[in-house]
Design a protein around this motif. Structure first.
Motif, short mmCIF file in Angstrom:
data_model
loop_
_atom_site.label_atom_id
_atom_site.label_comp_id
_atom_site.label_asym_id
_atom_site.label_seq_id
_atom_site.Cartn_x
_atom_site.Cartn_y
_atom_site.Cartn_z
N VAL A 40 0.57 -1.58 -0.11
CA VAL A 40 0.23 -0.02 0.39
C VAL A 40 0.94 1.29 -0.06
O VAL A 40 2.44 1.95 0.22
N THR A 41 -0.19 2.69 -0.31
CA THR A 41 1.14 3.64 -0.40
C THR A 41 0.03 4.63 0.08
O THR A 41 -0.97 4.44 -0.52
N THR A 42 0.97 5.96 0.59
CA THR A 42 -0.16 5.99 1.20
C THR A 42 0.29 8.30 0.33
O THR A 42 1.73 8.01 0.15
N ARG A 43 -0.02 8.51 0.17
CA ARG A 43 -0.03 10.70 -1.00
C ARG A 43 -0.89 11.66 -0.15
O ARG A 43 -2.31 10.62 0.33
N SER A 44 -0.45 12.23 0.04
CA SER A 44 -0.89 13.80 -0.14
C SER A 44 -1.84 14.04 -0.58
O SER A 44 -2.14 14.04 -2.24
N ILE A 45 -3.36 14.80 -0.08
CA ILE A 45 -4.54 15.56 -0.89
C ILE A 45 -4.49 16.77 -0.34
O ILE A 45 -4.03 17.04 0.42
N GLY A 46 -4.29 17.58 -1.92
CA GLY A 46 -4.65 18.78 -1.70
C GLY A 46 -2.69 19.88 -1.58
O GLY A 46 -2.20 18.57 -1.61
N PRO A 47 -2.49 20.91 -1.90
CA PRO A 47 -1.60 21.46 -1.46
C PRO A 47 -0.70 21.34 -0.25
O PRO A 47 0.74 21.59 0.07
N GLN A 48 -0.94 20.90 1.02
CA GLN A 48 -0.11 20.90 2.37
C GLN A 48 1.17 19.96 1.73
O GLN A 48 1.19 18.66 1.65
N ILE A 49 1.63 19.91 2.81
CA ILE A 49 3.36 19.52 2.47
C ILE A 49 2.42 18.59 3.85
O ILE A 49 3.08 18.83 5.28
N LEU A 50 3.25 16.55 3.16
CA LEU A 50 3.10 15.92 4.78
C LEU A 50 4.42 14.94 4.82
O LEU A 50 4.73 14.74 3.23
N SER A 51 4.72 14.50 5.60
CA SER A 51 5.89 14.00 5.21
C SER A 51 5.09 11.92 5.54
O SER A 51 4.85 11.79 6.05
N LEU A 52 5.12 11.89 4.03
CA LEU A 52 4.68 10.22 4.30
C LEU A 52 5.20 9.16 3.83
O LEU A 52 6.52 9.85 3.19
N PRO A 53 5.96 8.01 4.66
CA PRO A 53 6.16 7.08 4.56
C PRO A 53 6.45 6.12 2.69
O PRO A 53 7.34 5.54 2.23
N GLY A 54 5.11 6.41 2.23
CA GLY A 54 5.28 6.61 0.38
C GLY A 54 4.80 4.54 0.74
O GLY A 54 3.88 4.73 1.45
N ALA A 55 5.71 3.47 0.05
CA ALA A 55 5.13 1.83 0.40
C ALA A 55 4.98 1.20 1.45
O ALA A 55 6.30 0.98 2.45
N VAL A 56 4.81 0.49 2.04
CA VAL A 56 4.31 -0.35 2.98
C VAL A 56 4.19 -1.65 2.24
O VAL A 56 3.33 -1.52 1.42
N HIS A 57 5.02 -2.73 2.53
CA HIS A 57 4.89 -4.11 2.17
C HIS A 57 4.23 -4.70 3.59
O HIS A 57 5.24 -4.91 4.53
#
Length: 718
Positions: free
Chosen positions: A584-601
């Protein structure tokens, strides 16, 4: 004048000899009669009815095909003749010679016959029948042979004519003293004694028949005490026959009290039947009706009988913490027996119904040994399903269950020749419903061909969440599950099955509370941490479209959207091995800047999976498991509208996932080769990289070992 003197009679003169002959004849007849009288007197003095004993033994042995003997025969002649046989013994038939007791015996059998009434055309009357210490030994072996079957006459027509003209004799007093009949029935795992005696009339009654039971029945100890009216009352249809009995078979307790108008035909019943015990399944040996496991119960109802059915009517009681009532009709003439049950509860705890779906009911599940499988692998009991054909309806007005606070339950079920047809099982909860139907058809190898469907419509999430203190929200769930398979447990049915799951959750409240409840506290918390979804994020939409093929769940689409993030996933769940391989992978919605880890296995055992998060793995993991996801709005939107209503957040989220992809990556596209190729959300919004134009990377599926190696390298740089 001369005189003449009469001439003396000559011996040859007949008239002179007649008196002498008469005397001689009388003397001769008198001697014969005297001899006859003397012979009769002597015969009377020396007569023994035992002279007929060998004849009776031979006739009895030939008729019963068992050795028969009596020690003495006594006959008291008169208008009412009494016949008594002493020490009657009927031996075991061929094949049962090893039995230590005779098939039947009695210290004495006495029968009085009203001869005068019979001779004058009044019919056969037996004013007295008395049995002193009668005993019996009834045996049935595992192979089905028994010692109580008698050879029938070779002329069936004679049997028919004789039976059609036979009438019962008029009976008088019947006495049984110290009767003892042993029942040893191997198939029923039973070895018990039935003790019988009659009591003399007292206090104006007609006497009583008393039966006591002791021994083992169906492998469990059995005791019983039954008091009925006089034996003579069994043939008297003008007076109700009283019955008062109690029976304990292991932990099961049964009482029966009341009267029967016609006991021979068991009609006109006014009987109260009470059952109590720790599990209704234990009633099967007593009733012949298969019942799933239940918690402790106690029910009382009216027992009635007709030519076609035995009826347990208007019964009421409790089962666990639920009340239970209704009517049960059993037709024992059909093969297998037919049971029709209409049951209801005013207040029911679903835990009490666990046995009806193969689970342990109530608190009993705590003692169930842990299964190595994720899904229940308890086999469906085919022999008991074949024991009866059943039509069952059940309605519960109010459901009490802390995990599933549903409103009511309604069900209809048919069982015929071992095949189960669940017409419907419907729960109402708030504004929503959960409804299921299924068919299970048995195969020769004790498995079932199965078709199953579950539909969920407008189900309020708040009604089914366990962590109510943490969960806040008014989410709604909709969707359906289908399964076609062959197996004999939930686990085998799923691992052999085809079908699918489509699930839609609209506005699910706090994700921090939701996922730990859905996935389990440990796994859910770990997934949340790995995904990097901000704490207290509000779930806007969760959509899962998961086909099942040969026991493996695939992913058509997976979307979890909050107010600030959109998470997508793909992968498989293997129910043959109880493993999963998901990314799974998480992306930000909208212009805000979030620190997301990206993909998770997420991979490995479903009970304890391994979770490998990390931004550096994004390109490799995403490419290896095909992280790009294609959402088919045309296929899913009808389900969404049916499940949670038109215009929902899920409907909007799926459309937006195609029209406005998060972070400039359109669904169906793969990510770049590495973290540097993934555009920042702000870049995507500013147009630095057009949406849907992410760099392409060839798909190369990494094994779990390769993924672990990459993660270890990142975690332990040299």
């Amino acid at each position: 004048m001369s005189s003449t003197r009469p001439r003396p009679a000559s011996p040859s003169d007949g008239h002179a000899t007649r008196p002498g002959k008469r005397h001689l004849i009388l003397k001769t007849v008198g001697g014969v009669l005297g001899t006859l009288v003397a012979a009769i007197v002597i015969l009377i003095l020396v007569w023994q009815w035992d002279w007929f004993v060998p004849y009776i033994d031979r006739k009895g042995t030939a008729a019963l095909h068992r050795p028969v003997s009596i020690a003495h025969l006594h006959v008291g002649l008169g208008f009412k003749t009494t016949v008594t046989v002493d020490d009657l013994k009927i031996g075991q038939p061929e094949g049962f010679e090893k039995e230590k007791d005779d098939f039947a015996s009695a210290k004495a059998i006495t029968v009085t016959v009203d001869v005068w009434r019979y001779l004058t055309g009044g019919g056969l009357s037996l004013p007295l029948i008395r049995a002193d210490t009668p005993k019996g030994d009834i045996v049935s072996l595992l192979n089905g042979t028994n010692n109580y079957s008698f050879a029938s006459s070779s002329d069936p027509s004679s049997q028919t004519s004789s039976s059609s003209t036979t009438t019962l004799p008029k009976l008088g007093k019947i006495e049984i003293n110290d009767g003892d009949i042993r029942l040893a029935l191997a198939k029923l795992k039973t070895d018990m004694h039935v003790l019988i005696h009659t009591e003399e009339p007292k206090n104006g009654d007609d006497g009583h028949l008393v039966i006591d039971l002791k021994g083992r029945y169906a492998q469990a100890p059995i005791t019983g005490h039954i008091v009925g009216g006089a034996l003579l009352g069994l043939t008297d249809a003008t007076h109700p026959y009283p019955i008062d009995g109690r029976l304990a078979n292991g932990p099961t307790y049964v009482t029966l009290r009341g009267t029967v108008d016609d006991p021979i035909h068991f009609q006109g019943t006014n009987l109260a039947l009470h059952f109590a015990g720790p599990d209704m399944a234990l009633l099967y040996p007593l009733t012949g009706v298969p019942i799933p496991q239940t918690p402790a119960y106690s029910v009382t109802g009216n027992l009635a009988y007709s030519d076609r059915a035995i009826r347990f009517q208007k019964f009421e009681g409790h089962m666990g913490s639920s009340d239970i009532g209704g009517d049960i009709n059993v037709d024992p003439h059909q093969k297998p027996i037919f049971v029709e049950a209409a049951l209801h509860s005013h207040s029911v705890d679903l835990a009490d119904l666990g046995g009806f779906i193969g689970a342990q009911p109530g608190e009993a599940k705590k003692a169930e040994p842990a299964s190595a499988r994720v899904l229940p692998d308890k086999k469906i009991n085919v022999p008991k399903l074949n024991a009866a054909n059943v039509h069952l309806t059940y309605h519960g007005d109010h459901i009490r269950n802390k995990n599933w606070p549903l409103d009511n339950i309604d069900a209809e079920l048919n069982v015929r020749d071992g095949a189960i047809d669940l017409k419907h099982l419907t729960f109402a909860t708030g504004t929503g419903t959960i409804s299921a139907n299924a068919t299970l058809e048995p195969t020769k190898n004790e498995q079932f061909h199965t078709r199953f469907r579950l539909d969920v419509s407008r189900l309020p999430l708040s009604r089914i969440m366990t962590s109510k203190d943490m969960f806040q929200g008014e989410g709604t769930i909709g969707g359906h599950v289908t399964l076609t398979s062959t197996g004999n447990s939930v686990a085998t049915l799923v691992e052999n099955g085809d079908g699918g799951t489509t699930l839609v959750l609209d506005r699910g409240g706090d994700v921090t509370a939701l996922l730990p409840d859905l996935l389990g506290l440990k796994l859910g918390s770990a997934v949340l941490s790995a995904l990097g979804i901000p704490d207290r994020s509000k779930l806007e939409c969760l959509v899962a479209d998961l086909p099942l093929k040969d026991g493996i769940v695939h992913t058509n689409s997976m979307l979890l959207q909050t107010g600030t993030t959109r998470t997508m996933g793909t992968g498989t769940v293997n129910f043959h091995k109880d493993t999963l391989d998901y990314a799974v992978t998480t992306r930000s919605i909208g212009p805000q800047i979030l620190s997301l880890p990206g993909a998770v296995h997420i991979f490995g055992s479903m009970k304890s999976p391994t979770i490998l998060p990390g931004a550096e793995l994004l390109g490799r993991v995403a490419a290896s498991v095909g992280l790009g996801i294609v959402f088919p709005p045309a296929a899913l939107i009808p389900t969404i509208q049916l499940g949670v209503g038109k215009g929902s957040a899920c409907e909007k989220a799926i459309l937006e996932a195609n029209e406005h992809p998060a972070a400039g990556i359109a669904p169906g596209k793969t990510t770049g080769a590495g973290p540097s190729s993934v555009p920042h959300p702000a870049q995507a919004r500013s147009g630095t990289q057009p949406a849907g134009k992410a760099a392409k990377t060839p798909h190369h599926r990494l094994s779990p070992a390769e993924v672990r190696k990459v993660w270890e390298k990142k975690s332990n740089p040299k």
